[in-house]
Enzyme design. Structure first.
Site, mmCIF file in Angstrom:
data_model
loop_
_atom_site.group_PDB
_atom_site.id
_atom_site.type_symbol
_atom_site.label_atom_id
_atom_site.label_comp_id
_atom_site.label_asym_id
_atom_site.label_seq_id
_atom_site.Cartn_x
_atom_site.Cartn_y
_atom_site.Cartn_z
ATOM 1 N N LEU A 103 0.862 -1.177 0.000
ATOM 2 C CA LEU A 103 0.000 0.000 0.000
ATOM 3 C C LEU A 103 0.899 1.227 0.000
ATOM 4 O O LEU A 103 1.865 1.296 0.762
ATOM 5 C CB LEU A 103 -0.900 0.031 1.242
ATOM 6 C CG LEU A 103 -2.134 -0.876 1.254
ATOM 7 C CD1 LEU A 103 -2.865 -0.741 2.589
ATOM 8 C CD2 LEU A 103 -3.067 -0.550 0.105
ATOM 9 N N ASP A 104 0.593 2.210 -0.835
ATOM 10 C CA ASP A 104 1.368 3.449 -0.853
ATOM 11 C C ASP A 104 1.291 4.138 0.505
ATOM 12 O O ASP A 104 0.322 3.949 1.252
ATOM 13 C CB ASP A 104 0.840 4.394 -1.934
ATOM 14 C CG ASP A 104 1.128 3.888 -3.343
ATOM 15 O OD1 ASP A 104 2.081 3.099 -3.494
ATOM 16 O OD2 ASP A 104 0.409 4.292 -4.272
ATOM 17 N N PRO A 105 2.287 4.959 0.842
ATOM 18 C CA PRO A 105 2.289 5.636 2.148
ATOM 19 C C PRO A 105 1.019 6.438 2.441
ATOM 20 O O PRO A 105 0.570 6.483 3.591
ATOM 21 C CB PRO A 105 3.519 6.552 2.063
ATOM 22 C CG PRO A 105 4.444 5.834 1.134
ATOM 23 C CD PRO A 105 3.544 5.199 0.106
#
EC number: 5.4.99.25
Length: 285
Positions: free
Chosen positions: A37-39
């Site tokens: 998951l992206d930040p």
């Protein structure tokens, strides 16, 4: 400590950092997540611990469900709200609900995407974001992904404003870039766009309501009950078809022997789970 921890990933942390923190809090050596998951994205992040790391590959290919927000009127370098604006055009007309739903219908099914420059896809041995940070844009290979469901969550019939935002829910295959999907939605509506919010609400059989926070992990670790937070390996594989084999065959499977497929498995497609009467299971393809 063996099992799957369903973490409600907070915004602002990388998936790698989340795994490192769980490893530190629980004192485990082997740990790994089942899908980055992206930040700036929160939500379901399954983390395999101990022996459960062996089944990670059987959890990564599952469908994912997200709820997010598309904003029309501006495109960014990263295709999300964290990037710099690279194109802007005020929304100069009302956007009708029916128009958005028609675009959603056109993007449902198998589609082709070009990965964003700010992504971990490798081209020429380097990750795309490394080129992007150096100010270099390279040609990226397209990929085919599947959008199983795409639903408009807002109830309005008309959307007005210089920028227009609306919420959506999407269920998609592994490898789908939802930020790129947001850009594609904007293109089909005639405006630059970006993804302005995103949360993963499901990863395969795992749901957001079943996830725990870092605060839960810290509290359980402190009182010695962290095991209660883990999903056993057998339960984590419950979405796979199950087939029972006898102990003799089980030993051969365990030792990696090449076996003739039994008649009852000849029509088997996809992944499945073999188990012996004692209850021990082996996921397999």
């Amino acid at each position: 400590m063996d099992g799957v921890l369903l973490l409600n990933k907070p915004k602002g942390m990388t998936s790698h950092d989340c795994v490192a923190k769980v490893r530190r809090l629980l004192g485990v050596k082997k740990a790994g997540h089942t899908g980055t998951l992206d930040p700036n994205v929160s939500g379901v992040l399954p983390i395999c611990l101990g022996k459960a790391t062996r089944i990670a590959e059987f959890l990564t290919g599952t469908t994912k469900t997200y709820e997010g927000k598309v904003t029309l009127g501006a495109a960014t370098t990263t295709e999300d709200a964290d990037g710099d604006i690279i194109a802007a055009r005020p929304v100069d007309r009302p956007i009708a609900r029916a128009e958005i739903e028609a675009v959603f219908d056109s993007l449902t099914g198998e589609i082709e995407q070009t990965p964003p420059m700010y992504s971990a896809v490798k081209v020429g041995g380097k990750k795309l974001y490394e080129y992007a940070r150096a100010g270099i844009e390279v040609e990226r290979p397209t990929r085919r992904v599947t959008i199983y469901e795409l639903e408009l969550l807002d109830e309005r019939e008309q959307f007005f404003g210089e920028t227009v935002s609306f919420r959506f829910r999407v269920t998609c295959s592994k490898g789908t870039y939802v930020r790129t999907l947001a850009v594609m939605i904007g293109e089909r509506l005639g405006y630059p766009a970006h993804m302005s919010d995103l949360i993963r609400t499901a990863s395969g059989p795992f749901r957001l309501e079943d996830c725990v926070t870092f605060e839960d992990v810290e509290r359980r670790a402190a009182d010695g009950t962290a095991d209660a937070l883990l999903i056993p390996i057998e339960r984590a594989l419950f979405h796979l078809p199950k087939y029972e084999i006898n102990d003799k065959v089980a030993e051969k499977v365990k030792n990696g022997a090449l076996l003739r497929l039994p008649a009852f498995l000849e029509k088997l497609t996809g992944r499945s789970c073999l188990f012996r009467p004692s209850g021990k299971r082996w996921p397999c393809t």
